[in-house]
Design a protein around this motif. Structure first.
Motif, PDB file in Angstrom:
ATOM      1  N   SER A  42     -16.538 -32.586  25.512  1.00 42.14           N
ATOM      2  CA  SER A  42     -17.156 -32.523  26.869  1.00 42.14           C
ATOM      3  C   SER A  42     -16.686 -33.645  27.935  1.00 42.14           C
ATOM      4  O   SER A  42     -16.447 -35.022  27.292  1.00 42.14           O
ATOM      5  CB  SER A  42     -18.460 -32.232  26.994  1.00 42.14           C
ATOM      6  N   ASP A  62     -12.091 -39.042  21.119  1.00 40.32           N
ATOM      7  CA  ASP A  62     -11.554 -38.974  22.245  1.00 40.32           C
ATOM      8  C   ASP A  62     -11.206 -40.528  23.057  1.00 40.32           C
ATOM      9  O   ASP A  62     -11.858 -40.858  23.782  1.00 40.32           O
ATOM     10  CB  ASP A  62     -12.002 -37.990  23.309  1.00 40.32           C
ATOM     11  N   ILE A  98      -8.359 -41.492  28.360  1.00 40.84           N
ATOM     12  CA  ILE A  98      -8.945 -41.188  29.793  1.00 40.84           C
ATOM     13  C   ILE A  98      -8.952 -39.946  30.469  1.00 40.84           C
ATOM     14  O   ILE A  98      -8.053 -39.119  29.949  1.00 40.84           O
ATOM     15  CB  ILE A  98      -8.494 -42.517  30.624  1.00 40.84           C
ATOM     16  N   LEU A 119      -5.502 -37.500  29.819  1.00 41.28           N
ATOM     17  CA  LEU A 119      -4.206 -38.451  29.883  1.00 41.28           C
ATOM     18  C   LEU A 119      -4.309 -39.023  28.426  1.00 41.28           C
ATOM     19  O   LEU A 119      -4.814 -40.017  28.309  1.00 41.28           O
ATOM     20  CB  LEU A 119      -4.508 -39.429  30.780  1.00 41.28           C
ATOM     21  N   GLU A 137      -2.191 -40.249  26.612  1.00 41.31           N
ATOM     22  CA  GLU A 137      -1.109 -41.356  26.606  1.00 41.31           C
ATOM     23  C   GLU A 137      -1.747 -42.358  27.169  1.00 41.31           C
ATOM     24  O   GLU A 137      -1.123 -43.627  26.927  1.00 41.31           O
ATOM     25  CB  GLU A 137       0.435 -40.898  27.147  1.00 41.31           C
ATOM     26  N   VAL A 138      -2.798 -42.385  27.552  1.00 38.59           N
ATOM     27  CA  VAL A 138      -3.438 -43.720  28.070  1.00 38.59           C
ATOM     28  C   VAL A 138      -4.767 -44.011  27.391  1.00 38.59           C
ATOM     29  O   VAL A 138      -5.701 -43.113  27.354  1.00 38.59           O
ATOM     30  CB  VAL A 138      -3.954 -43.529  29.720  1.00 38.59           C
ATOM     31  N   PRO A 151      -9.346 -48.758  27.878  1.00 37.71           N
ATOM     32  CA  PRO A 151      -9.142 -50.296  27.693  1.00 37.71           C
ATOM     33  C   PRO A 151     -10.328 -50.842  27.118  1.00 37.71           C
ATOM     34  O   PRO A 151     -11.321 -50.098  27.216  1.00 37.71           O
ATOM     35  CB  PRO A 151      -8.791 -50.882  28.968  1.00 37.71           C
ATOM     36  N   ASN A 161     -20.845 -48.423  21.533  1.00 38.43           N
ATOM     37  CA  ASN A 161     -20.699 -47.252  20.734  1.00 38.43           C
ATOM     38  C   ASN A 161     -19.490 -46.319  21.138  1.00 38.43           C
ATOM     39  O   ASN A 161     -18.640 -45.918  20.464  1.00 38.43           O
ATOM     40  CB  ASN A 161     -21.978 -46.419  20.802  1.00 38.43           C
ATOM     41  N   GLN A 162     -19.490 -45.942  22.294  1.00 34.87           N
ATOM     42  CA  GLN A 162     -18.557 -45.135  22.859  1.00 34.87           C
ATOM     43  C   GLN A 162     -18.197 -45.650  24.478  1.00 34.87           C
ATOM     44  O   GLN A 162     -18.844 -45.952  25.146  1.00 34.87           O
ATOM     45  CB  GLN A 162     -19.050 -43.981  23.107  1.00 34.87           C
ATOM     46  N   VAL A 163     -16.732 -45.540  24.841  1.00 39.10           N
ATOM     47  CA  VAL A 163     -16.374 -45.656  25.960  1.00 39.10           C
ATOM     48  C   VAL A 163     -15.943 -44.354  26.797  1.00 39.10           C
ATOM     49  O   VAL A 163     -15.168 -43.767  26.246  1.00 39.10           O
ATOM     50  CB  VAL A 163     -15.322 -46.829  26.263  1.00 39.10           C
ATOM     51  N   GLU A 164     -16.332 -44.146  28.002  1.00 35.86           N
ATOM     52  CA  GLU A 164     -16.064 -42.996  28.678  1.00 35.86           C
ATOM     53  C   GLU A 164     -15.380 -43.371  29.970  1.00 35.86           C
ATOM     54  O   GLU A 164     -16.051 -44.275  30.782  1.00 35.86           O
ATOM     55  CB  GLU A 164     -17.054 -42.038  29.157  1.00 35.86           C
ATOM     56  N   MET A 165     -14.150 -43.017  30.137  1.00 37.30           N
ATOM     57  CA  MET A 165     -13.392 -43.461  31.423  1.00 37.30           C
ATOM     58  C   MET A 165     -12.818 -42.310  32.214  1.00 37.30           C
ATOM     59  O   MET A 165     -12.016 -41.346  31.848  1.00 37.30           O
ATOM     60  CB  MET A 165     -12.211 -44.408  31.011  1.00 37.30           C
ATOM     61  N   VAL A 166     -13.336 -42.165  33.523  1.00 37.46           N
ATOM     62  CA  VAL A 166     -12.961 -41.065  34.246  1.00 37.46           C
ATOM     63  C   VAL A 166     -12.242 -41.643  35.716  1.00 37.46           C
ATOM     64  O   VAL A 166     -13.044 -42.190  36.434  1.00 37.46           O
ATOM     65  CB  VAL A 166     -14.034 -40.174  34.733  1.00 37.46           C
TER      66      VAL A 166
END
Lengths: 142, 142
Positions: free
Chosen positions: A71, A95, A98, A111, A113-114, A117, A128-133
């Motif tokens: 999600s 996952d 980004i 993406l 391939e990205v 960071p 624990n987890q990083v979400e980037m939108v």
DNA sequence: CGTTGTTTTGCAACAGCGTTGCTTTTATGT
DNA sequence: ACATAAAAGCAACGCTGTTGCAAAACAACG
């Protein structure tokens, strides 16, 4: 081609420990055919006459549980789902890519391939987890 | 102290072009007193007897519109809001910091001291905004 | 290929979130 | 203090997601 995809979805379902049903195949095919994330509403719009609303909810939930899709959080309060890569397994999502949301077509892309960071947090925080939108304009909409 | 905060919230409201009402002062005070983000439900739980549900929704909306607070996307589909820094103005939000969600206490913090790292996207993508949400365990919950 | 046990589906109902229209109340500026 | 503009309260609605239960579909096995 359509049959090839059929086969692919059946394999995917079995590989993730899910029994093969019509609804699961159709929903999974949607994900396979359309690169980009889908919200529940999108699926309901396409398959709404074939399957019950509840079935779609439960199917998506089982897909997430088994590591088939993940999600994506968005600002507009609508959860979107996208196919996981091979590294994802039941209960363990990886996952590390980004997500991109296009402001024009409103599509959401993974993406792959990205990579996200790495971030340095202040002392005392455990990551624990990083979400980037990222939002902007996608290739097709330029 | 309580009076000092009262004054602060009144000033803030006026500075952002909002008329001063009881509800706006109380809601803004919640944000000022509690470092961390608030969801609508949190506010309703604290002030639910004083103000109507709809009033809280509209107040939050006007705060966002005028650049007083910004929204934070989360995985669980509940929008949270946090105070903006001075750089934010009406219509122009500049929240270049990352957000942290604690898995234990479920609080959301704005880590103003940590800037969102810049990302390199594939050719053809135009970046407009970057959202970064880190989850883990916060200082108080270690 | 049919039977059996388990899983999935569909249906109905419900709870929660957020919105809208309208009326009444409250704030603002002169 | 008054007139005008804005906000609050109330009722109703739509949308999203969940739960319980009965019917149907699937999987495994003989």
């Amino acid at each position: 081609m359509a049959t090839a995809r059929q086969k692919e979805s059946v394999e995917l379902l079995k590989a993730h420990g899910l029994s093969v049903t019509g609804g699961r195949k159709d929903i999974l095919n949607l994900f396979l055919s359309r690169k980009g994330a889908l919200a529940h509403a999108d699926i309901e719009k396409k398959l709404g006459t074939l399957y019950d609303r509840v079935t779609i909810y439960r199917t998506l939930q089982s897909f997430v549980d088994k590591g088939l899709i993940h999600s994506i959080p968005t600002k507009d309060n609508s959860i979107r789902y996208a196919l996981c890569k091979d590294e994802c397994a039941s209960g363990h999502h990886h996952d590390h890519h980004i997500h991109f949301v296009c402001k024009r077509c409103n599509h959401t892309y993974c993406l792959d391939e990205v990579a996200t960071p790495s971030v340095k947090l202040p002392k005392g925080y455990t990551v624990n987890q990083v979400e980037m939108v990222v939002s902007g304009v996608c290739q097709s909409c330029q």
